[in-house]
Design a protein around this motif. Structure first.
Motif, short mmCIF file in Angstrom:
data_model
loop_
_atom_site.label_atom_id
_atom_site.label_comp_id
_atom_site.label_asym_id
_atom_site.label_seq_id
_atom_site.Cartn_x
_atom_site.Cartn_y
_atom_site.Cartn_z
N PHE A 35 0.83 -1.31 0.11
CA PHE A 35 0.15 0.02 0.02
C PHE A 35 0.96 1.36 0.19
N VAL A 36 0.35 2.43 -0.99
CA VAL A 36 1.18 3.53 -0.92
C VAL A 36 0.22 4.59 -0.21
N LYS A 37 -0.93 4.90 -0.62
CA LYS A 37 -1.67 6.09 -0.16
C LYS A 37 -3.04 5.72 -0.60
N MET A 38 -4.18 6.47 0.06
CA MET A 38 -5.42 6.47 -0.38
C MET A 38 -6.13 7.96 -0.16
N LYS A 39 -6.88 8.44 -0.89
CA LYS A 39 -7.60 9.66 -0.81
C LYS A 39 -9.14 9.53 -1.39
N ILE A 40 -9.72 10.58 -1.22
CA ILE A 40 -11.12 10.40 -1.62
C ILE A 40 -11.13 11.47 -2.60
N VAL A 41 -11.71 11.27 -3.73
CA VAL A 41 -11.98 11.98 -5.10
C VAL A 41 -13.29 12.57 -5.06
N LYS A 42 -13.60 13.79 -5.12
CA LYS A 42 -15.21 14.23 -5.12
C LYS A 42 -15.19 14.98 -6.54
N SER A 45 -17.01 13.36 -16.99
CA SER A 45 -17.94 14.30 -16.53
C SER A 45 -19.00 13.67 -15.68
N TYR A 46 -19.64 14.66 -14.64
CA TYR A 46 -20.79 14.13 -13.70
C TYR A 46 -21.89 15.01 -13.82
N GLU A 47 -23.03 14.72 -14.02
CA GLU A 47 -24.06 15.53 -13.63
C GLU A 47 -24.55 15.77 -12.40
N SER A 48 -24.14 14.65 -11.49
CA SER A 48 -24.65 15.06 -9.94
C SER A 48 -23.20 14.58 -9.33
N GLU A 49 -23.06 14.96 -8.27
CA GLU A 49 -21.87 14.63 -7.34
C GLU A 49 -21.53 13.20 -7.38
N ASN A 50 -20.38 12.95 -7.40
CA ASN A 50 -19.69 11.49 -7.48
C ASN A 50 -18.53 11.64 -6.45
N ILE A 51 -18.65 10.81 -5.53
CA ILE A 51 -17.46 10.47 -4.64
C ILE A 51 -17.11 9.10 -4.81
N ARG A 52 -15.56 8.93 -4.77
CA ARG A 52 -15.08 7.55 -4.83
C ARG A 52 -13.72 7.49 -4.09
N LEU A 53 -13.35 6.28 -3.71
CA LEU A 53 -12.09 6.21 -3.29
C LEU A 53 -11.03 6.02 -4.11
N PHE A 54 -9.95 6.36 -3.86
CA PHE A 54 -8.76 6.40 -4.89
C PHE A 54 -7.59 6.02 -4.26
N ALA A 55 -6.83 4.96 -4.38
CA ALA A 55 -5.76 4.32 -3.95
C ALA A 55 -4.55 3.92 -4.61
N TYR A 91 -9.75 2.81 -7.76
CA TYR A 91 -10.86 3.59 -7.68
C TYR A 91 -11.91 2.47 -7.04
N ILE A 92 -12.46 2.92 -5.84
CA ILE A 92 -13.63 1.94 -5.59
C ILE A 92 -14.91 2.87 -5.40
N PHE A 93 -15.90 2.77 -6.20
CA PHE A 93 -17.02 3.42 -6.52
C PHE A 93 -17.89 3.06 -5.56
N PHE A 135 -11.91 -0.63 -10.17
CA PHE A 135 -11.13 -1.02 -11.25
C PHE A 135 -9.67 -0.78 -10.98
N PHE A 136 -8.55 -1.13 -11.65
CA PHE A 136 -7.26 -1.04 -11.52
C PHE A 136 -6.61 -0.99 -12.54
N TRP A 137 -5.59 -0.24 -12.59
CA TRP A 137 -4.69 -0.10 -13.92
C TRP A 137 -3.44 0.43 -13.32
N GLY A 138 -2.33 0.13 -14.33
CA GLY A 138 -0.86 0.36 -14.21
C GLY A 138 -0.62 1.86 -14.29
N HIS A 139 0.48 2.46 -13.76
CA HIS A 139 0.73 3.74 -13.55
C HIS A 139 0.94 4.59 -14.82
N ASP A 140 1.34 3.64 -15.84
CA ASP A 140 1.59 4.45 -17.02
C ASP A 140 0.33 4.45 -18.02
N VAL A 141 -0.70 4.26 -17.52
CA VAL A 141 -2.11 4.42 -18.50
C VAL A 141 -2.39 5.75 -18.63
N VAL A 142 -2.71 6.14 -19.74
CA VAL A 142 -3.43 7.57 -19.96
C VAL A 142 -4.80 7.34 -19.84
#
Length: 150
Positions: A67-74, A125-135, A147-149, A113-120
């Motif tokens: 594990f490196v780190k986790m944040k919440i993306v809104k 876009s979001y019509e309503s608020e979206n909150i997700r976990l990012f690690a 991302y955990i949705f 879903f998860f992917w490697g560091h080198d993925v572009v």
């Protein structure tokens, strides 16, 4: 890129929700005009959540991760799509083709879903608020975004 269904327990999802409700967020760049509607939290530290993420990904891939780190993306309602970018030297996400030639990936509630560091990649876009976990997790010094949705 790979998808994992329901990698977190209800207790871990609740811990992430509670952190998201009480934490401070700062704006991250969203697009060329930066509409200031995409934000991320300070680091979210929760050993149970971290262990569940590592266990799910390791079970799915057969590879031991760290594990490196986790944040919440809104993203607020009306948030524009993010420009394509890499999180590290190398990275892209947009799969399945739309009118711009990029692919769009859909992941159900509670899935990751998860992917490697080198993925572009670029956030949708979001019509309503979206909150997700990012690690960030690592294997052999290569970061993987997760991302955990919810």
């Amino acid at each position: 890129m790979q998808c994992i269904e329901s990698p977190l327990s209800a207790q871990s999802l609740q811990a992430a929700r509670e952190f998201a409700q009480s934490c401070a967020f700062h704006v991250i760049c969203n697009n060329e005009k930066n509409d200031c509607k995409r934000m991320q939290s300070e680091d979210f530290e929760n050993e149970s959540v971290e262990n569940e993420i590592l266990t799910a990904i390791s079970a799915h891939t057969g590879t031991k991760m760290e594990f490196v780190k986790m944040k919440i993306v809104k993203s607020l309602g009306g948030c524009a799509a993010q420009i394509l970018h890499r999180d590290y030297d190398g990275a892209h996400l947009n799969i399945g083709t739309d009118s711009a030639g990029a692919a769009r990936v859909h992941c159900g509630l509670g899935c990751a879903f998860f992917w490697g560091h080198d993925v572009v990649h670029g956030g949708a876009s979001y019509e309503s608020e979206n909150i997700r976990l990012f690690a960030y997790i690592t294997n052999d010094k290569k970061c993987i975004k997760n991302y955990i949705f919810d």
